[in-house]
Design an enzyme around this catalytic site. Sequence first.
Site, PDB file in Angstrom:
ATOM      1  N   ASN A   9     -16.770 -17.842 -19.755  1.00  0.00           N
ATOM      2  CA  ASN A   9     -16.188 -19.111 -20.160  1.00  0.00           C
ATOM      3  C   ASN A   9     -15.471 -18.902 -21.497  1.00  0.00           C
ATOM      4  OD1 ASN A   9     -16.135 -21.637 -21.728  1.00  0.00           O
ATOM      5  ND2 ASN A   9     -17.151 -22.526 -19.957  1.00  0.00           N
ATOM      6  N   GLY A  11     -14.075 -20.961 -23.577  1.00  0.00           N
ATOM      7  CA  GLY A  11     -14.479 -21.880 -24.637  1.00  0.00           C
ATOM      8  C   GLY A  11     -15.758 -21.422 -25.315  1.00  0.00           C
ATOM      9  N   GLU A  40     -28.025 -16.191 -11.218  1.00  0.00           N
ATOM     10  CA  GLU A  40     -28.434 -17.505 -10.724  1.00  0.00           C
ATOM     11  C   GLU A  40     -29.366 -18.156 -11.734  1.00  0.00           C
ATOM     12  OE1 GLU A  40     -30.383 -19.546  -6.749  1.00  0.00           O
ATOM     13  OE2 GLU A  40     -29.925 -17.406  -6.759  1.00  0.00           O
ATOM     14  N   ASP A  69     -27.625 -21.781 -22.322  1.00  0.00           N
ATOM     15  CA  ASP A  69     -27.573 -22.785 -21.271  1.00  0.00           C
ATOM     16  C   ASP A  69     -27.486 -24.102 -21.997  1.00  0.00           C
ATOM     17  OD1 ASP A  69     -27.436 -23.613 -18.588  1.00  0.00           O
ATOM     18  OD2 ASP A  69     -29.521 -24.269 -18.661  1.00  0.00           O
ATOM     19  N   SER A  70     -26.585 -24.902 -21.559  1.00  0.00           N
ATOM     20  CA  SER A  70     -26.381 -26.175 -22.226  1.00  0.00           C
ATOM     21  C   SER A  70     -25.990 -27.212 -21.205  1.00  0.00           C
ATOM     22  CB  SER A  70     -25.300 -26.044 -23.309  1.00  0.00           C
ATOM     23  OG  SER A  70     -24.120 -25.513 -22.757  1.00  0.00           O
ATOM     24  N   GLY A 151     -15.344 -28.942 -20.311  1.00  0.00           N
ATOM     25  CA  GLY A 151     -16.517 -29.610 -19.745  1.00  0.00           C
ATOM     26  C   GLY A 151     -16.440 -31.116 -19.907  1.00  0.00           C
ATOM     27  N   LYS A 173     -15.577 -29.754 -34.275  1.00  0.00           N
ATOM     28  CA  LYS A 173     -16.549 -29.770 -33.181  1.00  0.00           C
ATOM     29  C   LYS A 173     -17.670 -28.772 -33.448  1.00  0.00           C
ATOM     30  CE  LYS A 173     -17.214 -28.643 -28.355  1.00  0.00           C
ATOM     31  NZ  LYS A 173     -16.630 -28.050 -27.169  1.00  0.00           N
TER      32      LYS A 173
END
Length: 192
Positions: A9, A11, A40, A69-70, A151, A173
């Site tokens: 990703n 970003g 997974e 993980d968010s 997202g 941000k």
Amino acid sequence: MKVIAATNNKGKLREFGEILSELDFEVISLHEAGIYAEVEETGSTFEENALIKARSVAILCDLPVIADDSGLCVDALDGQPGVYSARWAGNDASDAQRIDKLLEKLEGVEDRTARFVSVVAFVDTDGTAVTSEGVVEGTILYKPVGNNGFGYDPVFFSTELQRSFAEASDEAKNSVSHRGRALRGLCKLLRR
């Protein structure tokens, strides 16, 4: 020192690179490291999923690995989409499709309080693992606003910034974001 980010990703890679540069880490993607693995996410918490990703990549290389993980947790939806944020609207859904599903679920709902949660995991070459959590509070807007971010950023109104994450500059941000907070917390832990 090179660190592999267990993501492709763009970003997230940008955020990782900007914040971890203070530790002189050069953050590289899975593809840049020549790793083509799909991990997974089978955990039931953000921390479990971050560790699963980091450890799965760590066994494939001899460099430290960072993973996160968010997700978005919406109070009126009992914390959904939560750990399923990326695949809530289907595995191949676009950001726009995920946002559309969220707004549809919240149609007519007044309580739009929500938070972004991120857990970042760092697994060193010896298998040692460290995690850090970051949270940012806000509300869900009635329609997307802004062109930055990725997202759910266009519909997440940050209480601290008084604008959507998609309206904020990367610098603004990162100063309050869940991932930014988790990464800064990780930096403090790794300095020790």
